[in-house]
Design an enzyme around this catalytic site. Structure first.
Site, short mmCIF file in Angstrom:
data_model
loop_
_atom_site.label_atom_id
_atom_site.label_comp_id
_atom_site.label_asym_id
_atom_site.label_seq_id
_atom_site.Cartn_x
_atom_site.Cartn_y
_atom_site.Cartn_z
N LYS A 102 0.85 -1.21 0.00
CA LYS A 102 0.00 0.00 0.00
C LYS A 102 0.87 1.25 0.00
CE LYS A 102 -3.55 -2.77 2.03
NZ LYS A 102 -4.09 -3.42 3.21
N GLN B 190 -4.85 -2.25 9.31
CA GLN B 190 -4.57 -3.56 8.71
C GLN B 190 -5.14 -4.68 9.59
OE1 GLN B 190 -3.06 -4.03 5.61
NE2 GLN B 190 -3.75 -6.12 5.93
N ASP C 104 -11.46 1.45 3.24
CA ASP C 104 -11.58 -0.01 3.13
C ASP C 104 -13.04 -0.42 2.93
OD1 ASP C 104 -9.44 -1.71 3.03
OD2 ASP C 104 -9.11 -1.77 5.20
#
Ligand code: NAP
Length: 294
Positions: free
Chosen positions: A52, A96, A119
């Protein structure tokens, strides 16, 4: 039989994001910025976080890296999220997953400001997706849609069978495809589904997201169907230097000859996920910057 190459689609997405990013920086004087929080040092998570970061750097996006120790308290993590929620130079926040067991992942996700939830895991974004309202959508199913659109594969009136009902892949995938405008007839299967083969054999489009290496065999697919393989699994391979290779949930070698089109693993859906994260971050930055200047 057509190979649906995610890499080709992702390159187009990155090209377009690059130019959007340049326009954004020129207009606002700062780049779209993603904050990534990693708790602990799980090797797979570290590598995802690194991917990322690389994507941000190569596009000219801003990037904030928060690597917290595995014994970070719930309070400390939530406080960091609150700070990033208020920071107008941060547009996307990603924590994460998976988190260490002592942390409440649901609470963490709910603490992220909905407008920065790139997300697409926040319950409000998930709800908006289900009722067909704008919001952020989970990146992997969004990547599948992008592949289908790029290769002009319509889902309208097609029977789409999805293997897997996870909150990050199966369920949002079904929600996207059943919406008005997409118009698929969707069947979701899971580990308790009986007579799986009878169902998968009816699929015009079969999407596999179960995390079982090479599980979907030629006996499970209809001649001429489209197969999208979301699975990413490691299997031992002594011929490889690293001792393993990546395979999907579909037995590509034997299934592909029966398909109209199929995604490979690697090089299929996997490369789309980060591209879609960058797209969501761009969108978040545009929406937040426009709000700030109103
Ligand atoms: P997950 O949370 O473990 O969910 C797996 C789902 O598959 C569950 O709903 C499970 O059913 C179902 N399932 C398991 N075995 C099955 C079987 N034999 N028949 C039918 N359904 C079965 O997995 P996930 O996070 O959705 O990920 C799925 C796969 O996609 C993994 O290989 C993962 O690595 C990959 N993935 C790839 C990306 C990407 O970037 N391309 C992103 C995310 C995930 P139950 O609900 O009944 O347990």
């Amino acid at each position: 039989m057509q190979i649906l190459t995610g890499k080709e689609v992702a390159e187009k997405v990155y090209e377009s994001l690059q130019s959007d990013c340049n326009v954004f920086v020129e207009k606002y004087g700062f780049p779209p910025t993603l904050a990534v929080i990693l708790v602990g040092s799980d090797p797979a998570s570290q590598s995802y976080v690194q991917g990322k970061k690389q994507a941000c750097l190569s596009l000219g996006f801003g990037h904030r890296d928060y690597h917290l120790p595995s014994d970070t308290s719930q309070e400390a993590l939530l406080e960091l999220i609150h700070t990033l929620n208020e920071d107008s130079s941060v547009h996307g926040i990603l924590v994460q997953m998976p988190l260490p067991a002592h942390l409440d992942a649901d609470l963490v996700i709910q603490t992220i400001r909905v407008e920065k939830d790139v997300d697409g895991f926040h319950p409000q974004n998930v709800g908006n997706l289900l009722i067909g309202k704008p919001g952020f959508v989970s990146c992997t199913p969004l990547g599948v849609l992008q592949i289908l659109d790029y290769y002009s594969i319509s889902c309208s009136s097609k029977h789409v069978v999805i293997l897997g009902r996870s909150n990050i892949v199966g369920k949002p995938m079904a929600s996207l495809l059943m919406q008005k405008g997409r118009d698929a007839t969707v069947t979701i299967c899971h580990s308790k589904t009986e007579k799986l083969q009878q169902i998968t054999k009816q699929a015009d489009i079969l999407i596999a997201a179960i995390g079982r290496p090479l599980y979907v065999t030629e006996a499970m697919v209809k001649e001429g169907c489209v197969v999208i393989d979301v699975g990413i699994n490691r299997i031992e391979d002594a011929s490889r230097k690293r001792g393993y290779r990546l395979v999907g949930d579909v037995d590509f070698e034997h299934v592909a000859p029966h398909c109209k089109a199929i995604t490979p693993v690697p090089g299929g859906v996997g490369v789309m996920t980060i591209a879609m994260l960058m797209k969501n971050t761009m969108q978040a930055a545009l929406q937040l910057a426009q709000k700030e200047t109103q």
